[in-house]
Enzyme design. Structure first.
Site, PDB file in Angstrom:
ATOM      1  CB  ALA A   8      -1.262   4.100  15.983  1.00 30.98           C
ATOM      2  CG  ASP A  54       2.457  -1.023  19.451  1.00 31.99           C
ATOM      3  OD1 ASP A  54       2.397   0.316  19.575  1.00 31.99           O
ATOM      4  OD2 ASP A  54       1.792  -1.685  19.302  1.00 31.99           O
ATOM      5  CE  LYS A  95      -3.916  -1.856   2.749  1.00 34.03           C
ATOM      6  NZ  LYS A  95      -4.878  -1.533   3.641  1.00 34.03           N
TER       7      LYS A  95
HETATM    8  P1  NAD Z   1      -2.037  -3.037  12.283  1.00 36.44           P
HETATM    9  O1  NAD Z   1      -1.279  -4.055  12.434  1.00 36.44           O
HETATM   10  O2  NAD Z   1      -1.806  -2.228  11.198  1.00 36.44           O
HETATM   11  O3  NAD Z   1      -2.126  -2.393  13.634  1.00 36.44           O
HETATM   12  C1  NAD Z   1      -2.258  -2.867  15.021  1.00 36.44           C
HETATM   13  C2  NAD Z   1      -3.002  -2.218  16.081  1.00 36.44           C
HETATM   14  O4  NAD Z   1      -2.951  -3.312  17.196  1.00 36.44           O
HETATM   15  C3  NAD Z   1      -1.740  -1.173  16.287  1.00 36.44           C
HETATM   16  O5  NAD Z   1      -2.436  -0.142  16.619  1.00 36.44           O
HETATM   17  C4  NAD Z   1      -1.167  -1.817  17.542  1.00 36.44           C
HETATM   18  O6  NAD Z   1      -0.501  -0.958  18.547  1.00 36.44           O
HETATM   19  C5  NAD Z   1      -2.614  -2.584  18.123  1.00 36.44           C
HETATM   20  N1  NAD Z   1      -2.331  -3.678  19.159  1.00 36.44           N
HETATM   21  C6  NAD Z   1      -1.481  -4.815  18.928  1.00 36.44           C
HETATM   22  N2  NAD Z   1      -1.255  -5.496  20.160  1.00 36.44           N
HETATM   23  C7  NAD Z   1      -2.047  -4.964  21.080  1.00 36.44           C
HETATM   24  C8  NAD Z   1      -2.248  -4.883  22.446  1.00 36.44           C
HETATM   25  N3  NAD Z   1      -1.936  -6.179  22.884  1.00 36.44           N
HETATM   26  N4  NAD Z   1      -3.150  -4.055  23.278  1.00 36.44           N
HETATM   27  C9  NAD Z   1      -3.658  -3.095  22.561  1.00 36.44           C
HETATM   28  N5  NAD Z   1      -3.405  -2.647  21.288  1.00 36.44           N
HETATM   29  C10 NAD Z   1      -2.681  -3.522  20.575  1.00 36.44           C
HETATM   30  O7  NAD Z   1      -3.493  -3.521  11.966  1.00 36.44           O
HETATM   31  P2  NAD Z   1      -4.562  -2.991  11.104  1.00 36.44           P
HETATM   32  O8  NAD Z   1      -4.683  -3.454   9.904  1.00 36.44           O
HETATM   33  O9  NAD Z   1      -4.647  -1.474  11.297  1.00 36.44           O
HETATM   34  O10 NAD Z   1      -5.727  -3.813  11.480  1.00 36.44           O
HETATM   35  C11 NAD Z   1      -6.543  -3.406  13.001  1.00 36.44           C
HETATM   36  C12 NAD Z   1      -7.807  -4.266  12.999  1.00 36.44           C
HETATM   37  O11 NAD Z   1      -8.812  -3.501  12.202  1.00 36.44           O
HETATM   38  C13 NAD Z   1      -7.734  -5.817  12.813  1.00 36.44           C
HETATM   39  O12 NAD Z   1      -8.652  -6.143  13.892  1.00 36.44           O
HETATM   40  C14 NAD Z   1      -8.318  -5.920  11.751  1.00 36.44           C
HETATM   41  O13 NAD Z   1      -8.928  -7.105  11.429  1.00 36.44           O
HETATM   42  C15 NAD Z   1      -9.310  -4.741  11.485  1.00 36.44           C
HETATM   43  N6  NAD Z   1      -9.569  -4.277  10.238  1.00 36.44           N
HETATM   44  C16 NAD Z   1     -10.862  -4.452   9.596  1.00 36.44           C
HETATM   45  C17 NAD Z   1     -11.325  -3.886   8.489  1.00 36.44           C
HETATM   46  C18 NAD Z   1     -12.656  -3.812   8.000  1.00 36.44           C
HETATM   47  O14 NAD Z   1     -12.822  -3.506   6.817  1.00 36.44           O
HETATM   48  N7  NAD Z   1     -13.648  -4.227   8.985  1.00 36.44           N
HETATM   49  C19 NAD Z   1     -10.340  -3.392   7.621  1.00 36.44           C
HETATM   50  C20 NAD Z   1      -8.817  -3.348   7.952  1.00 36.44           C
HETATM   51  C21 NAD Z   1      -8.616  -3.665   9.207  1.00 36.44           C
END
Ligand code: NAD
Length: 287
Positions: free
Chosen positions: A134, A160, A73
């Protein structure tokens, strides 16, 4: 499907790695067929290093549009000709549209999320939001909230590697959307989080917590839920997270992550072909 493809069929595709699990080809191909549009949508497993060649192919094959997933991306945002306002702030794009050789990159996660809230009767304009996370999903939502006129966006993240990204989002939004007040705090500061949730209109979980295998976890204490609070999750597996179930039990308006996923597709389809995606028909077909 085979009968539909001809010498004129236009190609669209998803690029990234892995892509084999993606539901996008099925959803878009169903929609093209339903709407009588002569396109086919494929998924190609590619690396970041291969992305310049991907762009050569997009131009060579005159692909109308498509999508990028991780890890492609960010590099995609460097290779397009133009960026949507949100994609420019974030520096990433998940969708592209090719208008006669001019390729525009969009990021539609945040728009899909906001549109899904609108379908549930919530308009973010002038509202105060708490957004946990974030990462990719959280940043897209925070930026879209600011672009849509949210009054305040309180970002909470654990300390983190993503924390610096929250600070960077705050700095970028201070420049691009100065009327939206953005704050960043440690998610482990439970007092500050409780205070922010008490004063906000909507709380959003955009972390991986709540998602399988962390489905027994919720980051918001249910004692903070009140009837006039909107509680939304990005997590769609499980369809209803522990946070969403507790919010529903408390009488809040609770919005799960499936709608965000689907509304993103709707936004993309409209960008590709200028039509509303036949989502209800697709959902019935899948059921
Ligand atoms: P990412 O890996 O970019 O971000 C992960 C996030 O989780 C970070 O903010 C990190 O600090 C946090 N995190 C990790 N471990 C943690 C903990 N123990 N306690 C608190 N926070 C913690 O992931 P992403 O791609 O942004 O995805 C995040 C969520 O959004 C996922 O559950 C994913 O399924 C969901 N998502 C949904 C859609 C949708 O269309 N519904 C689209 C994209 C992502």
């Amino acid at each position: 499907m085979e009968k539909r493809i001809s010498g004129h069929t236009g190609l669209m595709a998803l690029f990234g790695s892995p892509v084999g699990h993606s539901g996008s080809p099925a959803m878009y191909n169903f929609s093209f067929q339903h709407d009588g549009l002569d396109y086919a949508y494929m998924a190609f497993d590619v690396t970041v290093e291969q992305m310049p060649k991907v762009f050569e192919a997009i131009r060579l094959f005159k692909m109308r549009g498509g999508n990028f997933t991780m890890p492609c991306k960010n590099i995609a945002a460097e290779l397009v000709d133009k960026l949507s306002p949100a994609a420019e702030i974030i520096g990433a794009c998940n969708t592209f549209v090719n208008d006669d050789g001019v390729i525009t990159g969009h990021i539609t996660d945040g728009i899909g999320f906001v549109n899904n809230l609108a379908l549930h009767g919530f308009d973010v304009k002038g509202k105060k939001a708490v957004v946990l996370g974030a990462g990719g999903a959280a940043t897209a939502i925070q930026v879209q909230f600011a672009l849509e006129g949210a009054k305040e966006v309180h970002i909470f993240n654990i300390k983190d590697d993503f924390y610096a990204r929250a600070e960077s989002t705050k700095a970028k939004l201070a420049e691009k959307c100065p009327e939206c007040v953005v704050t960043v705090d440690d998610l482990d500061d439970k007092e500050k989080l409780a205070e922010a949730v008490k004063g906000c209109d909507i709380v959003v979980n955009a972390t991986i917590m709540g998602m399988k295998p962390h489905d027994d976890v919720t980051l918001i204490d249910k004692s903070l839920f009140r009837k006039d609070l909107v509680v939304a999750d990005t997590v769609y597996n499980p369809e209803k997270t522990k946070m969403i179930l507790e919010a529903e039990a408390a009488g809040c308006k609770a919005v799960g992550g499936v709608g965000m996923l689907q509304q993103q597709g709707v936004v993309n389809y409209e960008l590709f072909v200028g039509k509303k995606m036949p989502l209800d028909e697709y959902n019935r077909f899948q059921a």
